[in-house]
Design a protein around this motif. Structure first.
Motif, PDB file in Angstrom:
ATOM      1  N   SER A  49      20.710  99.822  -2.411  1.00  0.00           N
ATOM      2  CA  SER A  49      19.345  99.269  -2.451  1.00  0.00           C
ATOM      3  C   SER A  49      18.298 100.355  -2.674  1.00  0.00           C
ATOM      4  N   VAL A  50      18.729 101.503  -3.223  1.00  0.00           N
ATOM      5  CA  VAL A  50      17.806 102.617  -3.420  1.00  0.00           C
ATOM      6  C   VAL A  50      16.711 102.257  -4.427  1.00  0.00           C
ATOM      7  N   ARG A  51      17.085 101.479  -5.441  1.00  0.00           N
ATOM      8  CA  ARG A  51      16.082 100.980  -6.377  1.00  0.00           C
ATOM      9  C   ARG A  51      16.283  99.466  -6.527  1.00  0.00           C
ATOM     10  N   GLU A  52      15.295  98.818  -7.176  1.00  0.00           N
ATOM     11  CA  GLU A  52      15.332  97.368  -7.244  1.00  0.00           C
ATOM     12  C   GLU A  52      16.485  96.858  -8.116  1.00  0.00           C
ATOM     13  N   LYS A  53      16.755  97.598  -9.207  1.00  0.00           N
ATOM     14  CA  LYS A  53      17.727  97.105 -10.182  1.00  0.00           C
ATOM     15  C   LYS A  53      19.130  96.931  -9.565  1.00  0.00           C
ATOM     16  N   PRO A  54      19.675  98.004  -8.925  1.00  0.00           N
ATOM     17  CA  PRO A  54      21.009  97.784  -8.334  1.00  0.00           C
ATOM     18  C   PRO A  54      20.993  96.701  -7.270  1.00  0.00           C
ATOM     19  N   GLN A  84      23.376  96.039   4.948  1.00  0.00           N
ATOM     20  CA  GLN A  84      22.688  96.536   6.132  1.00  0.00           C
ATOM     21  C   GLN A  84      21.252  96.006   6.191  1.00  0.00           C
ATOM     22  N   GLN A  85      20.609  96.030   5.038  1.00  0.00           N
ATOM     23  CA  GLN A  85      19.204  95.649   4.956  1.00  0.00           C
ATOM     24  C   GLN A  85      19.003  94.150   5.209  1.00  0.00           C
ATOM     25  N   GLU A  86      19.862  93.334   4.609  1.00  0.00           N
ATOM     26  CA  GLU A  86      19.649  91.880   4.651  1.00  0.00           C
ATOM     27  C   GLU A  86      20.371  91.206   5.812  1.00  0.00           C
ATOM     28  N   GLY A  87      21.518  91.746   6.233  1.00  0.00           N
ATOM     29  CA  GLY A  87      22.272  91.201   7.375  1.00  0.00           C
ATOM     30  C   GLY A  87      22.512  89.702   7.268  1.00  0.00           C
ATOM     31  N   SER A 161       8.578 109.326   1.392  1.00  0.00           N
ATOM     32  CA  SER A 161       7.805 108.080   1.467  1.00  0.00           C
ATOM     33  C   SER A 161       8.320 106.995   0.517  1.00  0.00           C
ATOM     34  N   PHE A 162       9.165 107.375  -0.474  1.00  0.00           N
ATOM     35  CA  PHE A 162       9.656 106.385  -1.434  1.00  0.00           C
ATOM     36  C   PHE A 162      11.012 105.803  -1.055  1.00  0.00           C
ATOM     37  N   CYS A 163      11.670 106.356  -0.027  1.00  0.00           N
ATOM     38  CA  CYS A 163      13.121 106.174   0.085  1.00  0.00           C
ATOM     39  C   CYS A 163      13.551 105.244   1.218  1.00  0.00           C
ATOM     40  N   ILE A 164      14.493 104.388   0.899  1.00  0.00           N
ATOM     41  CA  ILE A 164      14.983 103.374   1.840  1.00  0.00           C
ATOM     42  C   ILE A 164      16.152 103.913   2.696  1.00  0.00           C
ATOM     43  N   VAL A 165      16.736 105.044   2.265  1.00  0.00           N
ATOM     44  CA  VAL A 165      17.986 105.515   2.889  1.00  0.00           C
ATOM     45  C   VAL A 165      17.927 105.634   4.419  1.00  0.00           C
ATOM     46  N   PRO A 166      16.883 106.259   5.013  1.00  0.00           N
ATOM     47  CA  PRO A 166      16.891 106.377   6.476  1.00  0.00           C
ATOM     48  C   PRO A 166      16.925 105.016   7.180  1.00  0.00           C
ATOM     49  N   PRO A 337       9.286 100.520  -6.020  1.00  0.00           N
ATOM     50  CA  PRO A 337       8.806 100.330  -4.643  1.00  0.00           C
ATOM     51  C   PRO A 337       9.858  99.652  -3.766  1.00  0.00           C
ATOM     52  N   ARG A 338      10.077 100.180  -2.580  1.00  0.00           N
ATOM     53  CA  ARG A 338      11.060  99.619  -1.656  1.00  0.00           C
ATOM     54  C   ARG A 338      10.355  99.105  -0.417  1.00  0.00           C
TER      55      ARG A 338
END
Ligand code: SAM
Ligand code: SF4
Length: 440
Positions: A49-54, A84-87, A161-166, A337-338
């Motif tokens: 989920s690092v970018r919208e496309k994947p 992990q994000q959506e559960g 500030s751009f990253c969803i990883v953490p 944008p994430r």
């Protein structure tokens, strides 16, 4: 009868290694891998989920596998960052989905599959403070593979500030060096010759764990393992790139001359808003140190164009940094944008067509530099670790230089797994062509 698992993997090397560990775990449960989704009893999509496309690809992939559920009753599961994000929301949104495996839940897969047999739909996205999710099940027999990833840490404390990883991988968690060394020894016994150590920020290895080795110490312990001939690692954050690690390139004979050092932007103004924790000058200084210690080092990186507020001058600074470093290769991305990250709230977004134009200009420049960097090797003899048959011609084998460039040359399949001197005769955009140097 063994059951069959089909796994589709998106995203980074961490996801590839997670898929590999899932397959090893399933091997212990009498599953074998199939490359044909149509034949699978279990279909897993390991997501990014690092970018919208994947992220969007997950839903189209799930759509494709719906009929497998209807026709064969296959179990359908989602793993990785989107899981992990959506559960639970994924289970609500996709009624035929059976399984959601969070990024810290891989080791729970056997229990999850048992619950599915009892007709449950299962979602595990809890945290695992003990770090059991980092374990790697053993192989049962020697492997045909020449190289392997080894996860040594996961998560990230940086919060760019751009990253969803953490948010989807959690905070930094070091895998005990005892486990890592045991795994590398096991891989060497199974015939593996090259290991690539993985983590979102490998240079933080051991941070905050008093009794643990630091990253250069871990590298030097792996350097001693018999059978392992090459060591690589990814990714190193420029802020945490220590002098100890830079020096390791001068004295660890198995450590390959290549570093992936994402820079994201060449403009201090943008770097500050990205919350990267280094400046253009300090990045260039570290690159100089690396080249000073190891003149043949290949440097690759990641870069983002169109970050909010990026002006034409900022973009020009990115191009000028690329000219100064002369990267061997770059992964370049348009800012995406994430939700939940700080930058997603920045209002000064760059228009899509401007992002696209900047990306094209940047990629064109990098193509030129990459080709010139490849040309430098023409006429030289380089060491190649042979990995397998080449797709280029049936008489050819393929492998990589220590600087991680692909080389194709005429050779026997028996060469696979060997370090071979190759005379480079021609450079191309994405690979090199060579001839084997025969000892007289
Ligand atoms: N930890 C590594 C580092 O900071 O050096 C990077 C890991 S990240 C999974 C891989 C790359 O994806 C980043 O280096 C960045 O270039 C890109 N990336 C991450 N978030 C992004 C976003 N929101 N939009 C575009 N690219 C992004
Ligand atoms: Fe993301 Fe930054 Fe951490 Fe890399 S260092 S994983 S870009 S937050």
């Amino acid at each position: 009868m063994p059951r069959r698992v089909y796994i589709e993997t998106y995203g980074c090397q961490m996801n590839e290694d997670d898929s590999d560990r899932i397959l090893r775990l399933l091997g212990d449960l009498n599953y074998v891998e199939t490359k044909e989704a149509d034949q699978a009893d279990l279909v897993l999509i390991n997501t990014c989920s690092v970018r919208e496309k994947p992220e969007h690809k997950v839903y189209s992939a799930l759509g494709r596998y719906k009929r497998l559920k209807e026709r064969r009753g296959a179990i359908i599961g989602v793993a990785g960052c989107v899981a992990q994000q959506e559960g639970e929301k994924l289970l609500d949104r996709v009624p035929y989905l059976d399984l959601v495996i969070g990024t810290q839940a891989i080791h729970l897969l056997p229990q999850m599959l048992e619950r599915i047999e009892k007709q449950e739909r299962v979602c595990e996205t809890g945290a695992d403070p003990e770090g059991k999710y980092l374990t790697a099940p053993r192989f049962r027999k020697p492997q045909a593979r020449v190289k392997s990833y080894v996860t040594i840490m996961q998560g990230c404390d940086h919060f760019c500030s751009f990253c969803i990883v953490p948010y989807v991988r959690g905070r930094e968690k070091t895998r005990p060096s005892r486990d890592v060394l045991e795994e590398v020894n096991h891989l060497a016994d199974m015939g593996v010759k090259e290991v690539c150590l993985l983590g979102q920020n490998v240079n933080s290895y051991g941070k905050g764990v008093a009794e643990e080795l630091d990253f250069p110490e871990l590298l030097s312990r792996i350097n001693e393992i018999e059978g392992i001939q090459r060591i690589r690692f990814t990714t190193s954050h420029p802020q945490d790139l220590s002098e100890g690690l830079i020096q390791a390139f001068s004295w660890l004979d198995k450590l390959c001359e290549h570093i992936h050092l994402p820079f994201q932007s060449g403009s201090d103004r943008v770097l500050k808003r990205m919350h990267r924790g280094y400046t253009r000058a300090s990045y260039l200084e570290k690159v100089d140190r690396l080249k000073g210690v190891c003149p043949s080092i290949a440097i690759t990186g990641d870069v983002i164009v169109g970050f909010p507020g990026e002006e034409e001058e900022d973009f020009e600074e990115t191009l000028s940094l690329m000219r100064a470093v002369r990267f061997d290769d770059l992964f370049s991305f348009k800012y995406s944008p994430r939700k939940g990250t700080r930058a997603a709230q920045f209002e000064d977004r760059v228009e899509e067509k401007v992002k696209q134009k900047r990306l094209s200009i940047l990629q064109e420049l990098q193509r030129e530099i990459t080709y010139q960097q490849n040309q430098v090797l023409e006429g030289r003899v380089v060491e190649v670790l042979v990995e397998g048959r080449s797709k280029q011609g049936d008489q050819d084998v393929t492998g990589r230089t220590r600087s991680n460039k692909i080389v194709n040359f005429r050779g026997d399949i028996d060469f696979v797994g060997r370090l071979t001197p190759v005379h480079i005769t021609k450079a191309y955009q994405h690979s090199l062509r060579g001839e084997i140097v025969r000892s007289s």
